[in-house]
Design a protein around this motif. Structure first.
Motif, PDB file in Angstrom:
ATOM      1  N   SER A   8      44.104  40.772  36.483  1.00 55.71           N
ATOM      2  CA  SER A   8      43.909  42.255  36.356  1.00 55.71           C
ATOM      3  C   SER A   8      43.144  42.724  37.698  1.00 55.71           C
ATOM      4  O   SER A   8      42.382  42.078  38.234  1.00 55.71           O
ATOM      5  N   GLY A   9      43.283  44.249  37.535  1.00 57.90           N
ATOM      6  CA  GLY A   9      42.590  45.076  38.618  1.00 57.90           C
ATOM      7  C   GLY A   9      41.179  45.231  38.783  1.00 57.90           C
ATOM      8  O   GLY A   9      40.772  46.426  38.509  1.00 57.90           O
ATOM      9  N   ALA A  10      40.373  44.237  38.409  1.00 56.74           N
ATOM     10  CA  ALA A  10      38.923  44.100  38.528  1.00 56.74           C
ATOM     11  C   ALA A  10      38.470  43.526  39.932  1.00 56.74           C
ATOM     12  O   ALA A  10      39.271  42.548  40.337  1.00 56.74           O
ATOM     13  N   SER A  11      37.306  43.904  40.429  1.00 51.54           N
ATOM     14  CA  SER A  11      36.730  43.128  41.362  1.00 51.54           C
ATOM     15  C   SER A  11      36.506  41.671  40.798  1.00 51.54           C
ATOM     16  O   SER A  11      36.272  41.389  39.605  1.00 51.54           O
ATOM     17  N   SER A  33      48.662  41.907  38.003  1.00 47.70           N
ATOM     18  CA  SER A  33      48.899  43.344  38.129  1.00 47.70           C
ATOM     19  C   SER A  33      49.107  43.807  39.514  1.00 47.70           C
ATOM     20  O   SER A  33      48.474  43.230  40.276  1.00 47.70           O
ATOM     21  N   ASN A  35      47.308  46.384  40.677  1.00 48.61           N
ATOM     22  CA  ASN A  35      45.978  46.707  41.223  1.00 48.61           C
ATOM     23  C   ASN A  35      45.379  45.391  41.660  1.00 48.61           C
ATOM     24  O   ASN A  35      44.680  45.296  42.721  1.00 48.61           O
ATOM     25  N   ILE A  39      43.712  44.629  45.053  1.00 48.18           N
ATOM     26  CA  ILE A  39      42.077  44.203  45.138  1.00 48.18           C
ATOM     27  C   ILE A  39      42.084  42.565  45.847  1.00 48.18           C
ATOM     28  O   ILE A  39      41.035  42.475  46.609  1.00 48.18           O
ATOM     29  N   MET A  42      42.478  42.693  49.537  1.00 44.25           N
ATOM     30  CA  MET A  42      41.025  43.578  50.017  1.00 44.25           C
ATOM     31  C   MET A  42      40.157  42.395  50.123  1.00 44.25           C
ATOM     32  O   MET A  42      39.334  42.515  50.942  1.00 44.25           O
ATOM     33  N   SER A  84      39.887  43.582  33.846  1.00 42.00           N
ATOM     34  CA  SER A  84      39.531  44.874  33.798  1.00 42.00           C
ATOM     35  C   SER A  84      39.128  45.441  32.553  1.00 42.00           C
ATOM     36  O   SER A  84      39.725  44.923  31.593  1.00 42.00           O
ATOM     37  N   THR A  85      38.355  46.490  32.444  1.00 42.90           N
ATOM     38  CA  THR A  85      38.061  47.038  31.090  1.00 42.90           C
ATOM     39  C   THR A  85      39.303  47.519  30.813  1.00 42.90           C
ATOM     40  O   THR A  85      39.337  47.924  29.435  1.00 42.90           O
ATOM     41  N   THR A  87      42.447  46.646  30.841  1.00 44.73           N
ATOM     42  CA  THR A  87      43.191  45.558  30.242  1.00 44.73           C
ATOM     43  C   THR A  87      42.631  45.064  28.955  1.00 44.73           C
ATOM     44  O   THR A  87      43.150  44.846  27.800  1.00 44.73           O
ATOM     45  N   ARG A 119      34.786  42.114  34.755  1.00 40.48           N
ATOM     46  CA  ARG A 119      33.579  42.496  35.591  1.00 40.48           C
ATOM     47  C   ARG A 119      33.517  44.010  35.640  1.00 40.48           C
ATOM     48  O   ARG A 119      34.364  44.658  36.117  1.00 40.48           O
ATOM     49  N   GLU A 120      32.438  44.322  35.265  1.00 39.69           N
ATOM     50  CA  GLU A 120      31.916  45.907  35.339  1.00 39.69           C
ATOM     51  C   GLU A 120      30.753  45.946  34.983  1.00 39.69           C
ATOM     52  O   GLU A 120      30.101  45.313  34.218  1.00 39.69           O
TER      53      GLU A 120
HETATM   54  C1  LIG Z   1      38.926  48.603  44.673  1.00 39.77           C
HETATM   55  C2  LIG Z   1      39.049  48.632  43.178  1.00 39.77           C
HETATM   56  C3  LIG Z   1      38.068  48.110  42.485  1.00 39.77           C
HETATM   57  C4  LIG Z   1      38.087  47.898  41.163  1.00 39.77           C
HETATM   58  N1  LIG Z   1      37.198  47.159  40.268  1.00 39.77           N
HETATM   59  C5  LIG Z   1      37.225  47.563  39.015  1.00 39.77           C
HETATM   60  C6  LIG Z   1      36.284  46.428  38.217  1.00 39.77           C
HETATM   61  O1  LIG Z   1      35.490  45.565  38.722  1.00 39.77           O
HETATM   62  N2  LIG Z   1      36.589  46.811  36.733  1.00 39.77           N
HETATM   63  C7  LIG Z   1      37.329  47.468  36.158  1.00 39.77           C
HETATM   64  O2  LIG Z   1      37.039  47.316  35.061  1.00 39.77           O
HETATM   65  N3  LIG Z   1      38.036  48.132  36.878  1.00 39.77           N
HETATM   66  C8  LIG Z   1      38.081  48.000  38.040  1.00 39.77           C
HETATM   67  N4  LIG Z   1      39.058  48.994  38.978  1.00 39.77           N
HETATM   68  C9  LIG Z   1      40.077  49.854  37.926  1.00 39.77           C
HETATM   69  C10 LIG Z   1      41.197  49.028  37.563  1.00 39.77           C
HETATM   70  O3  LIG Z   1      41.965  48.456  38.764  1.00 39.77           O
HETATM   71  C11 LIG Z   1      42.156  50.189  36.983  1.00 39.77           C
HETATM   72  O4  LIG Z   1      41.575  50.515  35.582  1.00 39.77           O
HETATM   73  C12 LIG Z   1      43.442  49.759  36.578  1.00 39.77           C
HETATM   74  O5  LIG Z   1      44.209  50.653  36.124  1.00 39.77           O
HETATM   75  C13 LIG Z   1      43.593  48.352  35.650  1.00 39.77           C
HETATM   76  O6  LIG Z   1      44.730  48.212  35.629  1.00 39.77           O
HETATM   77  P1  LIG Z   1      45.064  46.467  35.320  1.00 39.77           P
HETATM   78  O7  LIG Z   1      44.185  45.855  34.182  1.00 39.77           O
HETATM   79  O8  LIG Z   1      46.757  46.407  34.652  1.00 39.77           O
HETATM   80  O9  LIG Z   1      45.176  46.007  36.572  1.00 39.77           O
HETATM   81  C14 LIG Z   1      39.149  48.845  40.239  1.00 39.77           C
HETATM   82  C15 LIG Z   1      40.003  49.568  41.036  1.00 39.77           C
HETATM   83  C16 LIG Z   1      40.040  49.506  42.534  1.00 39.77           C
HETATM   84  C17 LIG Z   1      41.078  50.230  43.147  1.00 39.77           C
END
Ligand SMILES: Cc1cc2nc3c(=O)[nH]c(=O)nc-3n(C[C@H](O)[C@H](O)[C@H](O)COP(=O)(O)O)c2cc1C
Length: 182
Positions: A8-11, A33, A35, A39, A42, A84-85, A87, A119-120
């Motif tokens: 999912s979209g966390a670092s 996902s 995001n 990521i 990147m 991600s937090t 998810t 990861r947050e």
């Molecule tokens: C560059 C970037 C870094 C991110 N890093 C985090 C992170 O480390 N932890 C987190 O919970 N969300 C992070 N986010 C936010 C999530 O990507 C965002 O809440 C997204 O809706 C998560 O959706 P997903 O869980 O379906 O991927 C980041 C977003 C971007 C653009």
């Protein structure tokens, strides 16, 4: 053994990359996902095409018709790394609006192993509460926190430690970190 890896979209995109490399002799399904795709590109330069080589099947998070969305299809464990937090919180509340959260809800109802790598930092009260609820439901909450006492010398050492801990919970042998010895 069939393992599902949700990304999912966390670092921390390097974590699932290294995990997939080390899941040897295992059938792997990967869900990524939108995001997470951005990521991963990147942070690591990896594309979905490159990731495709390290798994039997790879799904977009919108592919709700994947077989693993059904409780009738067996898999041993679900690892969401990084998680991600958003998810994590959806899973804690029973929201199953994409393939990762649907497979997590299946893993919970079928009482299968579920490992989340959130990861947050810092962590809000709402996220801490959701982690607590998930832990009570049997999920393993495994943040990618370094073991400083093992004296990591590189980011790779830190990632290897996290991946090694995930493999420990999957019951898979590895030599990604050397256990503590006084
Ligand atoms: C560059 C970037 C870094 C991110 N890093 C985090 C992170 O480390 N932890 C987190 O919970 N969300 C992070 N986010 C936010 C999530 O990507 C965002 O809440 C997204 O809706 C998560 O959706 P997903 O869980 O379906 O991927 C980041 C977003 C971007 C653009």
């Amino acid at each position: 053994m069939r393992i599902v890896v949700g990304i999912s979209g966390a670092s921390g995109a390097i974590i699932p990359i290294k995990l997939l490399e080390n899941l040897k002799d295992v059938e792997k399904d990967v869900i990524i996902s939108q995001n997470a795709v951005k990521i991963m590109k990147m942070e690591t330069g990896y594309t979905v095409e490159k990731l495709r080589k390290s798994a039997e099947r790879i799904y977009d998070n919108s592919q709700m018709d994947a077989d693993i969305a059904s409780g009738t299809v067996k898999f041993h464990a679900l690892v969401i790394a990084p998680c991600s937090t958003s998810t994590l919180s959806k899973i804690a509340c029973g929201i199953a609006d994409n393939l990762i959260t649907r497979v997590a809800s299946v893993a919970l109802k079928e009482r299968r192993r579920i490992i989340l790598v959130p990861r947050e930092t810092p962590l809000s009260t709402v996220v801490l509460r959701n982690m607590y609820e998930l832990s009570k439901m049997g999920a393993v909450i495994l943040p990618p926190v370094p073991a400083f006492y093992l004296k990591p010398r590189s980011v790779d050492d830190i990632v290897s430690y996290t991946v090694g801990k995930i493999l420990d919970f999957l019951g898979i042998e590895h030599n990604l970190y050397v256990p503590y010895s006084p």
